[in-house]
Motif scaffolding. Sequence first.
Motif, PDB file in Angstrom:
ATOM      1  N   CYS A   1     -47.559 -18.419  73.781  1.00 38.97           N
ATOM      2  CA  CYS A   1     -48.975 -17.942  75.037  1.00 38.97           C
ATOM      3  C   CYS A   1     -48.774 -17.131  75.760  1.00 38.97           C
ATOM      4  CB  CYS A   1     -49.290 -19.619  75.185  1.00 38.97           C
ATOM      5  SG  CYS A   1     -51.087 -19.448  75.833  1.00 38.97           S
TER       6      CYS A   1
ATOM      7  N   ASN B   1     -55.324 -19.640  63.878  1.00 39.34           N
ATOM      8  CA  ASN B   1     -54.871 -19.701  65.400  1.00 39.34           C
ATOM      9  C   ASN B   1     -53.911 -20.619  65.522  1.00 39.34           C
ATOM     10  OD1 ASN B   1     -58.198 -20.956  65.810  1.00 39.34           O
ATOM     11  ND2 ASN B   1     -56.662 -22.546  66.452  1.00 39.34           N
TER      12      ASN B   1
ATOM     13  N   GLU C   1     -51.534 -18.078  70.999  1.00 33.41           N
ATOM     14  CA  GLU C   1     -52.873 -17.102  71.153  1.00 33.41           C
ATOM     15  C   GLU C   1     -52.814 -16.345  70.477  1.00 33.41           C
ATOM     16  OE1 GLU C   1     -56.011 -16.124  72.404  1.00 33.41           O
ATOM     17  OE2 GLU C   1     -55.146 -18.410  72.808  1.00 33.41           O
ATOM     18  N   THR C   2     -53.714 -16.288  69.390  1.00 31.47           N
ATOM     19  CA  THR C   2     -53.853 -15.005  68.502  1.00 31.47           C
ATOM     20  C   THR C   2     -54.550 -14.338  69.200  1.00 31.47           C
ATOM     21  OG1 THR C   2     -54.326 -16.819  66.942  1.00 31.47           O
ATOM     22  CG2 THR C   2     -54.578 -14.453  66.329  1.00 31.47           C
ATOM     23  N   SER C   3     -55.432 -14.029  70.028  1.00 28.16           N
ATOM     24  CA  SER C   3     -55.778 -12.859  70.433  1.00 28.16           C
ATOM     25  C   SER C   3     -54.922 -11.766  71.526  1.00 28.16           C
ATOM     26  CB  SER C   3     -57.178 -13.315  71.354  1.00 28.16           C
ATOM     27  OG  SER C   3     -56.706 -13.742  72.634  1.00 28.16           O
TER      28      SER C   3
ATOM     29  N   THR D   1     -59.425 -19.556  70.966  1.00 31.10           N
ATOM     30  CA  THR D   1     -59.007 -18.806  72.008  1.00 31.10           C
ATOM     31  C   THR D   1     -59.162 -19.392  73.146  1.00 31.10           C
ATOM     32  OG1 THR D   1     -58.729 -16.579  72.408  1.00 31.10           O
ATOM     33  CG2 THR D   1     -60.863 -17.503  72.168  1.00 31.10           C
TER      34      THR D   1
ATOM     35  N   TYR E   1     -62.871  -9.432  71.359  1.00 32.21           N
ATOM     36  CA  TYR E   1     -63.386 -11.168  70.812  1.00 32.21           C
ATOM     37  C   TYR E   1     -64.751  -9.348  70.319  1.00 32.21           C
ATOM     38  CZ  TYR E   1     -60.221 -13.152  73.961  1.00 32.21           C
ATOM     39  OH  TYR E   1     -59.244 -13.922  74.329  1.00 32.21           O
TER      40      TYR E   1
END
Length: 341
Positions: free
Chosen positions: A40, A82, A86-88, A113, A122
Amino acid sequence: MTDAYLSLRSSLPVLPVSRADSQLRSDYPESLILEITRSCNFACSMCSSRTGGFRADRTMPLPLFGDLVRVLGPHARSLRINGYGETSIVPQLGAYLDCLDEFAFGGLREIITNLSADSSVYEDLYARGFVILVSWDAASPALFERIRAGARFDEMLDRLRHLGNTAKVQPERLGLLMTVQEANLSEVVPVTKLAAEVGAGLLIFNMVKEADGSPWMDRRFTEIAATFQEADASAAANGLTVRIPDHVGSHRLALNQSHRSSAKFCDRPWRELLVRWDGEATVCNMFNPFSYGQLVTPARPQDLTARFSRLWSGPNARLFRQVINTAHPHPYCENCYFLYA
């Protein structure tokens, strides 16, 4: 905690097959959570997942992700991408998402997120059918940035507004998730108003889980209940759906939008599975540390379908299910705030 819990196996009485086990038993989980990365870029006050940014060495290999989608996806009604990270911020996230299309996953797609990546990430998630839940813990910029260290409130608010505009045809696919703690209790109503203003269709309140059991929740229960009641009324006036827990600390909370939690009865061990980035099979999306075991290990490649079946019906899983709704649940499960939709 897990070792201590497993030691109970020899001291607990042998219980008969529970009614829940006979009614809920299934060969596969209907809710699947795949932790693509445990890294993250934030350092939130209530979270220990602080790695200073993306860590490739704490990220699920793409072939494993694809195999999990292939084997478990056809049986799942929902899939979240997730976990404790933090996947994004994963550089090749699109390749992981392609697996969902390649294996024709047709269930609900979901992500939680911190909204720190570029808006294009996104937009892509939304275009692929995801429900996007944004962690948002204050309406005050200073408090927001203090709780979510590393965040830039103004940039993220612009991104949230943009996403709200994208989701205006289906606002139920954009939600905010607020972790309520003593420091941001006064922000519950302002965040409710902000959620409606930016075009979100859903706001979920999740009470913080603290090592000391959060005695402040009992001490300030009257104030907390009044705050949630005001948020409930504000949401109703603005057409916003909110999910409020049915208890705070040891007190029950019965409001219009109070949702049943897992504190009194939990079906997650029969319905849900979280697979961590390294292939460890765990209990649920509340990050319970209890483990069913490793689905895969680099040293011992195994047939994923057979290995899953052994773990899903194995001794660790049976133990957890046997005691979850008794007087001796796993300690982490006490006063759980998982909310059912």
